[in-house]
Motif scaffolding. Structure first.
Motif, PDB file in Angstrom:
ATOM      1  N   UNK A 286      33.531  33.245  37.829  1.00 23.58           N
ATOM      2  CA  UNK A 286      34.796  33.318  38.432  1.00 23.58           C
ATOM      3  C   UNK A 286      35.769  34.081  37.604  1.00 23.58           C
ATOM      4  N   UNK A 287      35.861  33.763  36.405  1.00 19.65           N
ATOM      5  CA  UNK A 287      36.598  34.611  35.398  1.00 19.65           C
ATOM      6  C   UNK A 287      36.083  36.153  35.141  1.00 19.65           C
ATOM      7  N   UNK A 288      34.950  36.153  35.047  1.00 20.12           N
ATOM      8  CA  UNK A 288      34.330  37.685  35.202  1.00 20.12           C
ATOM      9  C   UNK A 288      34.602  38.254  36.147  1.00 20.12           C
ATOM     10  N   UNK A 289      34.359  37.697  37.448  1.00 21.29           N
ATOM     11  CA  UNK A 289      34.721  38.540  38.607  1.00 21.29           C
ATOM     12  C   UNK A 289      36.170  38.842  38.854  1.00 21.29           C
ATOM     13  N   UNK A 290      37.083  38.085  38.329  1.00 24.57           N
ATOM     14  CA  UNK A 290      38.436  38.315  38.462  1.00 24.57           C
ATOM     15  C   UNK A 290      38.964  39.517  37.508  1.00 24.57           C
ATOM     16  N   UNK A 291      38.197  39.807  36.528  1.00 27.11           N
ATOM     17  CA  UNK A 291      38.607  40.836  35.645  1.00 27.11           C
ATOM     18  C   UNK A 291      37.921  41.964  36.145  1.00 27.11           C
ATOM     19  N   UNK A 292      36.492  41.656  36.344  1.00 28.74           N
ATOM     20  CA  UNK A 292      35.652  42.959  36.564  1.00 28.74           C
ATOM     21  C   UNK A 292      35.075  43.601  37.964  1.00 28.74           C
ATOM     22  N   UNK A 293      35.168  42.718  38.793  1.00 27.73           N
ATOM     23  CA  UNK A 293      34.715  42.896  40.255  1.00 27.73           C
ATOM     24  C   UNK A 293      35.749  43.084  41.005  1.00 27.73           C
ATOM     25  N   UNK A 294      35.503  44.061  42.004  1.00 26.89           N
ATOM     26  CA  UNK A 294      36.698  44.128  43.338  1.00 26.89           C
ATOM     27  C   UNK A 294      36.495  42.986  44.064  1.00 26.89           C
ATOM     28  N   UNK A 295      37.682  42.584  44.743  1.00 26.32           N
ATOM     29  CA  UNK A 295      37.908  41.475  45.359  1.00 26.32           C
ATOM     30  C   UNK A 295      36.999  41.271  46.503  1.00 26.32           C
ATOM     31  N   UNK A 296      36.539  42.474  47.269  1.00 28.97           N
ATOM     32  CA  UNK A 296      35.755  42.315  48.224  1.00 28.97           C
ATOM     33  C   UNK A 296      34.243  42.286  47.851  1.00 28.97           C
ATOM     34  N   UNK A 297      33.811  42.246  46.650  1.00 34.45           N
ATOM     35  CA  UNK A 297      32.635  42.103  46.243  1.00 34.45           C
ATOM     36  C   UNK A 297      32.584  40.793  45.347  1.00 34.45           C
ATOM     37  N   UNK A 298      33.427  39.656  45.425  1.00 39.61           N
ATOM     38  CA  UNK A 298      33.438  38.874  44.686  1.00 39.61           C
ATOM     39  C   UNK A 298      32.671  37.465  45.351  1.00 39.61           C
ATOM     40  N   UNK A 299      32.211  36.573  44.740  1.00 44.60           N
ATOM     41  CA  UNK A 299      31.323  35.802  45.379  1.00 44.60           C
ATOM     42  C   UNK A 299      32.327  34.845  46.216  1.00 44.60           C
ATOM     43  N   UNK A 300      32.015  34.379  47.574  1.00 44.51           N
ATOM     44  CA  UNK A 300      32.916  33.889  48.438  1.00 44.51           C
ATOM     45  C   UNK A 300      33.911  34.454  48.944  1.00 44.51           C
ATOM     46  N   UNK A 301      33.866  35.826  48.779  1.00 46.54           N
ATOM     47  CA  UNK A 301      35.092  36.417  49.550  1.00 46.54           C
ATOM     48  C   UNK A 301      35.047  36.416  51.181  1.00 46.54           C
ATOM     49  N   UNK A 302      35.973  36.148  51.672  1.00 42.42           N
ATOM     50  CA  UNK A 302      36.217  36.108  53.229  1.00 42.42           C
ATOM     51  C   UNK A 302      36.813  37.395  53.614  1.00 42.42           C
ATOM     52  N   UNK A 303      36.438  38.196  54.524  1.00 37.53           N
ATOM     53  CA  UNK A 303      37.253  39.101  55.017  1.00 37.53           C
ATOM     54  C   UNK A 303      38.371  38.723  56.057  1.00 37.53           C
ATOM     55  N   UNK A 304      39.539  38.685  55.872  1.00 36.21           N
ATOM     56  CA  UNK A 304      40.540  38.350  56.886  1.00 36.21           C
ATOM     57  C   UNK A 304      41.083  39.228  57.563  1.00 36.21           C
TER      58      UNK A 304
END
Length: 93
Positions: A46-64
């Motif tokens: 979670x911390x890695x993705x918040x820093x280095x991964x675009x929001x749309x590519x993170x685990x659990x992302x839901x396109x709203x």
């Protein structure tokens, strides 16, 4: 090494390995993750993705995003309806 340095040193390959370990509940050598290891891996991912991964590519992302024209899900109740009243589910094709 503190937590911030640890997260900063995670490579994309390590990130992928941590996600896979969480997914299957085992390390690459086949040893099962303990509950504590699973929680720490999740926290690191979670911390890695918040820093280095675009929001749309993170685990659990839901396109709203907006719905396509004609979609009927999430119908709004009529203004006079009681919000606590059960409403029948409407199926459409």
């Amino acid at each position: 090494m503190d937590f911030e340095q640890l997260i900063s040193n995670i490579t994309p390959d390590i990130h992928t390995a941590l996600k896979r370990a969480i997914e299957i509940g085992k390390w690459p050598d086949g040893q099962r993750l303990t509950q504590e290891q699973r929680e720490l891996c999740m926290e690191a991912v979670i911390n890695y993705e918040q820093r280095f991964v675009a929001e749309t590519d993170r685990v659990g992302y839901i396109d709203r995003g907006s719905k396509a024209e004609g979609e009927l899900c999430d119908d709004k109740p009529d203004p006079g309806d009681n919000p606590n009243q059960e409403r029948p589910l409407k199926w459409s094709e």
